[in-house]
Scaffold this active site. Structure first.
Site, PDB file in Angstrom:
ATOM      1  N   CYS A  32       0.789  -1.235   0.000  1.00  0.00           N
ATOM      2  CA  CYS A  32       0.000   0.000   0.000  1.00  0.00           C
ATOM      3  C   CYS A  32       0.819   1.282   0.000  1.00  0.00           C
ATOM      4  O   CYS A  32       0.520   2.201  -0.764  1.00  0.00           O
ATOM      5  CB  CYS A  32      -0.920   0.033   1.214  1.00  0.00           C
ATOM      6  SG  CYS A  32      -2.258  -1.141   1.082  1.00  0.00           S
TER       7      CYS A  32
HETATM    8  C1  UDX Z   1      -0.536  -0.097   5.768  1.00  0.00           C
HETATM    9  C2  UDX Z   1      -1.406   0.811   6.647  1.00  0.00           C
HETATM   10  O1  UDX Z   1      -0.892   0.773   7.991  1.00  0.00           O
HETATM   11  C3  UDX Z   1      -2.869   0.363   6.603  1.00  0.00           C
HETATM   12  O2  UDX Z   1      -3.665   1.265   7.357  1.00  0.00           O
HETATM   13  C4  UDX Z   1      -3.344   0.364   5.140  1.00  0.00           C
HETATM   14  O3  UDX Z   1      -4.688  -0.091   5.056  1.00  0.00           O
HETATM   15  C5  UDX Z   1      -2.429  -0.524   4.304  1.00  0.00           C
HETATM   16  O4  UDX Z   1      -1.058  -0.085   4.439  1.00  0.00           O
HETATM   17  P1  UDX Z   1       0.541  -2.524   5.976  1.00  0.00           P
HETATM   18  O5  UDX Z   1       1.160  -2.253   4.638  1.00  0.00           O
HETATM   19  O6  UDX Z   1      -0.122  -3.829   6.197  1.00  0.00           O
HETATM   20  O7  UDX Z   1      -0.566  -1.400   6.323  1.00  0.00           O
HETATM   21  O8  UDX Z   1       1.724  -2.401   7.049  1.00  0.00           O
HETATM   22  P2  UDX Z   1       2.161  -1.470   8.272  1.00  0.00           P
HETATM   23  O9  UDX Z   1       2.068  -2.252   9.516  1.00  0.00           O
HETATM   24  O10 UDX Z   1       1.530  -0.152   8.225  1.00  0.00           O
HETATM   25  O11 UDX Z   1       3.739  -1.325   7.946  1.00  0.00           O
HETATM   26  C6  UDX Z   1       4.197  -0.754   6.704  1.00  0.00           C
HETATM   27  C7  UDX Z   1       5.707  -0.752   6.625  1.00  0.00           C
HETATM   28  O12 UDX Z   1       6.254   0.260   7.486  1.00  0.00           O
HETATM   29  C8  UDX Z   1       6.403  -2.064   7.034  1.00  0.00           C
HETATM   30  O13 UDX Z   1       7.413  -2.348   6.093  1.00  0.00           O
HETATM   31  C9  UDX Z   1       6.989  -1.754   8.394  1.00  0.00           C
HETATM   32  O14 UDX Z   1       8.144  -2.526   8.652  1.00  0.00           O
HETATM   33  C10 UDX Z   1       7.333  -0.272   8.243  1.00  0.00           C
HETATM   34  N1  UDX Z   1       7.413   0.456   9.523  1.00  0.00           N
HETATM   35  C11 UDX Z   1       6.287   0.620  10.268  1.00  0.00           C
HETATM   36  C12 UDX Z   1       8.623   0.975   9.942  1.00  0.00           C
HETATM   37  O15 UDX Z   1       9.656   0.856   9.272  1.00  0.00           O
HETATM   38  N2  UDX Z   1       8.662   1.668  11.136  1.00  0.00           N
HETATM   39  C13 UDX Z   1       7.568   1.850  11.912  1.00  0.00           C
HETATM   40  O16 UDX Z   1       7.696   2.489  12.968  1.00  0.00           O
HETATM   41  C14 UDX Z   1       6.344   1.301  11.472  1.00  0.00           C
END
Ligand code: UDX
Length: 431
Positions: A269
């Site tokens: 996403c």
């Molecule tokens: C995301 C949105 O959170 C969600 O609301 C939307 O509907 C779809 O996209 P998702 O892609 O499932 O969800 O993952 P998410 O848990 O948000 O993490 C996204 C990425 O950010 C991951 O690669 C994670 O490792 C990274 N991340 C997240 C970080 O590097 N640091 C953080 O502090 C949080």
């Protein structure tokens, strides 16, 4: 309520199973016969905690699947949960949505009375009103407002916690043109969730609802990129970015979540949605500087990780372990995983890559068929001259002895998972 959901991807399947669990009768329409057969047999087509149990419970019963759009005529409301993939310039490709809307409209034409179409997919502001409503009006031979309603209800669930996120969300966003019947029908659908968790329902316009989804994802992606940018400065000055994040997170205006710096964000996403809204901004004549920077910082993090490794070991011709391939823990999804640029960078340097992930090896094997894959973290580290941690799986925290036993115990950690750092050469990306 009788609900039809078009699309059995991540969002469609989760929403279908959860709505069945709330007591609705759900029919899922998808062109993929194998997915339809799986759902009817009670098997979840995707790997997601809690989803298999719901599909096993309701599949073939309160949750039915079909390839036949005419099933929509027997329902009160249809949710469109079709993909909106990126074009080469980042803008969204609406062909699946347009074809889906047409088929839905043709099915509604065979039905008497009001039908509500709900756009769940992520689409840029104006898409529903300018692209989808005209298709639906033509295919149904109805004018919006006369027995045809169209609402926008974006989905914010995360992979790995999709069922919990759907059943206990931070908010429900409902975009309409003021159509009372649409508002009432969606209120009925979500009533159990709203009552149980006191979930705020945001009633707004359709363009606003479309934009809220992009703003949500862009803000989260930019938040991580901002802490990564700050983290890179921290690293240059010998400062621990995690201590900094913990302190700034206490300021309620900043908040403690989404402040984990490291090798960056991946997933299906964030990049797609940030690219789509950047492309839409440019089309409207606006340069989205902050959103461009969010992507630029994210693209830089894997290079910084590899740069730290370069400073410690010449990887050319040597075995190097990549720990973690999924874009985040708890999923086998590798879409836009930071492991992809990391593996590419190691191969460009002439390293022999040996990769390990608890669940995502088969997915990565399709992307990189000719690197070595190990059966465990310990096996991946054996006889290697360097290791990089790319996904924050808990099990990587317990590999102390295996790190020590490497041919060269050099570890660059992109996710702050390694706990015992005393007897190895250890570098953290932002600490
Ligand atoms: C995301 C949105 O959170 C969600 O609301 C939307 O509907 C779809 O996209 P998702 O892609 O499932 O969800 O993952 P998410 O848990 O948000 O993490 C996204 C990425 O950010 C991951 O690669 C994670 O490792 C990274 N991340 C997240 C970080 O590097 N640091 C953080 O502090 C949080």
């Amino acid at each position: 309520m009788d609900v039809s959901i078009v699309g059995s991807g991540y969002v469609g399947t989760t929403v279908a199973a959860c709505l069945a669990d709330l007591g609705h009768d759900v029919v899922n329409v998808d062109i993929d016969e194998s997915v339809v057969a799986a759902l009817n047999a009670g098997e979840s087509p995707i790997h997601e905690p809690g989803l298999s149990d719901l599909v096993a419970l309701y599949g073939g019963d309160r949750l039915r699947a079909t390839t036949d759009y005419s099933a929509i005529a027997g329902t009160d409301l249809t949710m469109l949960a079709l993909p909106t993939p990126s074009e080469a310039d980042g803008s969204i490709n609406l062909s699946a949505m347009a074809a889906g809307a047409r088929s839905v409209g043709e099915a509604i034409a065979a039905k008497d009375g009001y039908h509500l179409v709900v756009v769940k997919s992520t689409v840029v502001p104006g898409t529903t009103e300018e692209e989808l409503v005209p298709i639906l009006e033509e295919a149904t031979d109805r004018t919006e407002g006369e027995d045809l309603g169209v609402a926008v209800n974006p989905e914010f669930l995360r992979e790995g916690s999709a069922v919990d996120d759907f059943t206990n969300p931070d908010k429900i966003v409902v975009g309409t043109d003021g159509d009372e019947r649409a508002l009432n029908r969606l209120a009925d659908i979500y009533e159990p969730i709203v009552m149980e968790w006191e979930v705020p329902v945001v009633e707004t316009g359709r363009r606003e609802a479309e934009m809220i989804k992009y703003a949500n994802n862009a803000f989260l992606a930019a938040k991580v990129s901002l802490i990564n940018d700050i983290g890179n400065v921290c690293k240059e000055y010998g400062v621990d970015a995690y201590e900094v994040a913990e302190a700034i997170g206490l300021d309620h205006r900043i908040g403690e979540r989404f402040l984990r710096s490291g090798v960056g964000w991946g997933g299906s996403c964030f990049r797609k949605d940030v690219d789509a809204i950047r492309a839409a901004a440019r089309e409207a004549g606006y340069e989205p500087t902050m959103l461009d920077a969010a992507v630029e910082v994210n693209e830089r993090q894997p290079d910084r990780l590899l740069g730290l490794l370069d400073d410690l070991v010449d990887v050319a011709g040597r075995r190097v372990a990549v720990l973690g391939l999924a874009f985040k823990p708890g999923t086998d999804d590798i879409r836009n995983s930071r492991a992809i640029p990391v593996i590419e960078g190691l191969r460009e340097r002439g390293a022999e890559v040996v990769a390990y992930d608890p669940v995502a090896i088969e997915e990565m094997r399709e992307r990189f068929p000719d690197i070595e894959y190990a059966e465990s973290g310990a096996a991946a580290l054996s006889d290697t001259h360097g290791a990089v941690v790319v996904t924050d799986w808990d099990e990587f925290a317990t590999l102390d002895e295996e790190f020590e036993a490497m041919a060269d115990p050099v570890v660059v950690d992109g996710r702050r998972v390694v706990e015992d750092r005393g007897s190895i050469v250890y570098e953290g990306l932002t600490w």
